[in-house]
Every structure is written in C-alpha cells, then in structure tokens.
Design a protein around this motif. Sequence first.
Motif, short mmCIF file in Angstrom:
data_model
loop_
_atom_site.label_atom_id
_atom_site.label_comp_id
_atom_site.label_asym_id
_atom_site.label_seq_id
_atom_site.Cartn_x
_atom_site.Cartn_y
_atom_site.Cartn_z
N SER A 100 0.75 -1.21 0.02
CA SER A 100 0.06 -0.15 -0.05
C SER A 100 0.90 1.40 -0.16
CB SER A 100 -1.01 0.32 1.33
OG SER A 100 -0.10 0.20 2.34
N SER A 123 -8.03 0.03 -4.74
CA SER A 123 -9.37 -0.56 -4.73
C SER A 123 -9.46 -1.89 -5.45
CB SER A 123 -10.27 0.58 -5.25
OG SER A 123 -10.09 0.84 -6.59
N HIS A 124 -8.38 -2.01 -6.39
CA HIS A 124 -7.98 -3.52 -6.87
C HIS A 124 -6.99 -4.25 -6.47
CE1 HIS A 124 -10.96 -2.58 -10.41
NE2 HIS A 124 -10.93 -1.11 -10.07
N ASN A 125 -6.69 -3.97 -5.09
CA ASN A 125 -5.63 -4.59 -4.59
C ASN A 125 -4.08 -4.45 -5.39
OD1 ASN A 125 -7.00 -5.92 -2.44
ND2 ASN A 125 -8.05 -7.15 -3.97
N ASP A 179 -7.88 -7.75 -10.31
CA ASP A 179 -7.69 -7.89 -8.95
C ASP A 179 -6.25 -8.24 -9.01
OD1 ASP A 179 -7.14 -8.48 -6.51
OD2 ASP A 179 -8.63 -10.25 -6.26
#
Length: 409
Positions: A100, A123-125, A179
């Motif tokens: 992150s 938000s899509h990892n 993802d």
Amino acid sequence: MHPSAVIKKSLKYIVIVLISIFIFWLGYLAKDKKIFPIKKFFSTENVDAWKSNFSNGTKPLKLYGNDFILDLLPYQNDLYQKTAGIFYTDADGIQVLEQSKAQEILIKYSVHLKDADTNATLSHNGGLKKFFQYKYGLFGLFAFQNTKDANCLYVSLINLSTQKEVFKAPCLPDKANVDFNAIGGGQTQLHDQLLLAIGTPTTDTNQIADLAQNLKSPYGKILEFSDAQLFNTKDQAITQFKIYSLGHRNPQGLINLDDHIYEVEQGPKGGDEINLIKQGKNYGWPLYTLGSKYNGSAYKASGNLSRFEPPLFSFVPSVAASNIIQCPENIASRYKPLTCVLVSSLRGKSIFVTLIEPTSQKVLSIEKIGVGTRLREFFLNQATHDLYVTSDEGPMFKIVFSDIPEFAQ
C-alpha cells in the motif's frame, strides 16, 4: 459393602492416580527434551494471545517438525500488512516495504511517470506488488491506472535506482474484475537474465484469464529481461517482451537452484502448484488445472493435454502458496543429496519443507509446519545468511532450524 466391591473401587482409584502420574511424567520429559518432542501445530485459538506476546515483549514461537525444531524469532515489533518485498543496506539494515506504500516509494526514489496513478489501483488490490534487488539495482512491479483513461489498469516494472520505467504492460480488459492480488511477481536470475513472472490479475473472469494463452500479451507469462533492458537510461519504457514460459495464473515465487527454475503458483479454488519451469513450455492456465471455479464448477480440460506441462505437486485444497526459497544449510544438509526448499503460504498459514529428487525432479516429501499466521515473503540476508519471513498479521520473523539429526555418511 461387599469386600470384592471395595477392592474394585480401590483399584479404580489406583489406576486413575497412576495414569495421572504417567501423563505428568511424559510432560516433564518432553519439556526437558528427554524424549522426542510431540509434533505441534499452532492452534487458531492461541493466535490472539500470541499476537499480544509480540506487542508486549516479542516472545518467540517454537514449532516441532518430524525430527527438528523450527523457531520463529520476531525480528521487529512492527506489524505488517501485505508486504511487497525486503531488502538490506549497510546504512539502514533490513527494510520491509508494504504494497500500500507504493506512492511513498515512488516519491522516495524520485520516480515521476506521466499519466500514471498508483493510488487509484488500491481498490483493485494494486500498489507496489513486488520489490526486489537484482544485481546493482532496486526494482518494483507497480500497478497503475492511466489518469487520462480511468478504464486502463496495467502493471509496470520500474528500476528505482535509475528512476526509469523499464517495461510497461498494456491495459487490462474488464476493469471491474481486475484483481492485482493475482499479478504474481516472482523473480529470479538465470544466467545473465532476469526472469519475472506476471500473472492474470483476476479471480474468475475468462476475459483476463485467457490472456495466459495469448502470445501477444505479457500477462500469464514468465518474461525474460536482459541487462540492457533493465538498466536502460532512455526515457521510453519498452513494450516488447520475450516469453520464457506461459500458461500461469498467479506465479508468486521463483527460485533458481543449479539452473533448475522452481515456481510456486496460486490456483483458483484449489490447484496451487509447485512447478519446474522449462523454457518454451505451457503450464496450462486456464485450460488445464486441478483447481475449480469459485462457483464450484470445474475447469474442463479439452484437446491434447500432453501439450501442457504438469505441476511437480498440486495443493488441493489451496494453501495460497506465496513464496519459495532454498532451505537453510543445516536443514538442507540433513536431506542431501535431495533438493530442499521452503514454501510459505497465506491461507495455509504454514511453512512446507519440500524435498525434490534432483535426477527425476519428483517431489518426494512435503512436511507441513503449521504456524497460525499468514506468511508472505522470504528474505535471505546475503551478508549474514540469516533467513526471514514476513507475516500479514504480525512482525517479520527470523527462521532458525535446530535439533536436526545427522544422516550417516
């Protein structure tokens, strides 16, 4: 009371007392290592208390294998979530980077890319998916969204040491189902080339999964990069790529042992794999897998299945294999001449001590050491030869094998 009844009752109490003394004696001897330790697995009931120990003084975790002890020694009090990689410098010691923190890493290394936003991929990892050292450079595999086209999500390989984007993959289709947890990112050196594994970043959609069999797409492939490409000082990233192997879903880890390339790959619902990677071979995804779809239906293989390279081993159900590394010398010596590797796992919350016969390249044994926490990245400190592993639910651990019996020579 009849005398025989009294005798029976007395014998019953005597037996209970003797059994209690025997159980206590076994526990004492096991604690004092006077008898062989009973194999233990870290129970989920103890996880909360175990985490509390780390925050209040960092107690080690002792685990028992078949004939060895594995200690996990907390290296730092810091707790991590989804690590991207680990590296070492003489000035700063061991550094752990989280996925992150992608934007912070780009700023730290003064990397400025046009029309690229990494925070928009979280938000899509997305973010920083892998961070690694290769020769004299630091590299990161990043997920980006094109700021001029919100539907364009892709990955780039960046040389942070030169502040240059090395390779830029094309936009992925079907943005809603992207993802980046399945982007893989395993890497290793073969001769004078970097092998980098890029998966098909989706859970269960065909449009992205099918890219693994598309020779015009870098997704679902292990790619080969030369030093000239990796350390190129030009501003323009390359978009051409050389395929080493194809048919990969989520290739998390790669390792080169005596020019044998081993890979761990996450399947869908079941079908995680340990593979022996061979140049030009097709590993089947999504046409050939022992896993099933998340809705429960099977992937139906068709055609000539001999064109696909089978795994050395497949985990069913899934353990979410996350990384692979050579065993430390003391445990590797115990099993010579067999090849010994460690496999970490997320869902399985375990370390798997895996033995491979070097001539036939068959997996002979996999010993599961349950840890009770999600394990993600191995790191070998080349300066000290100490081995570490990161956890998604705790600190980084130093791995120490001990009480290992010797084989007769």
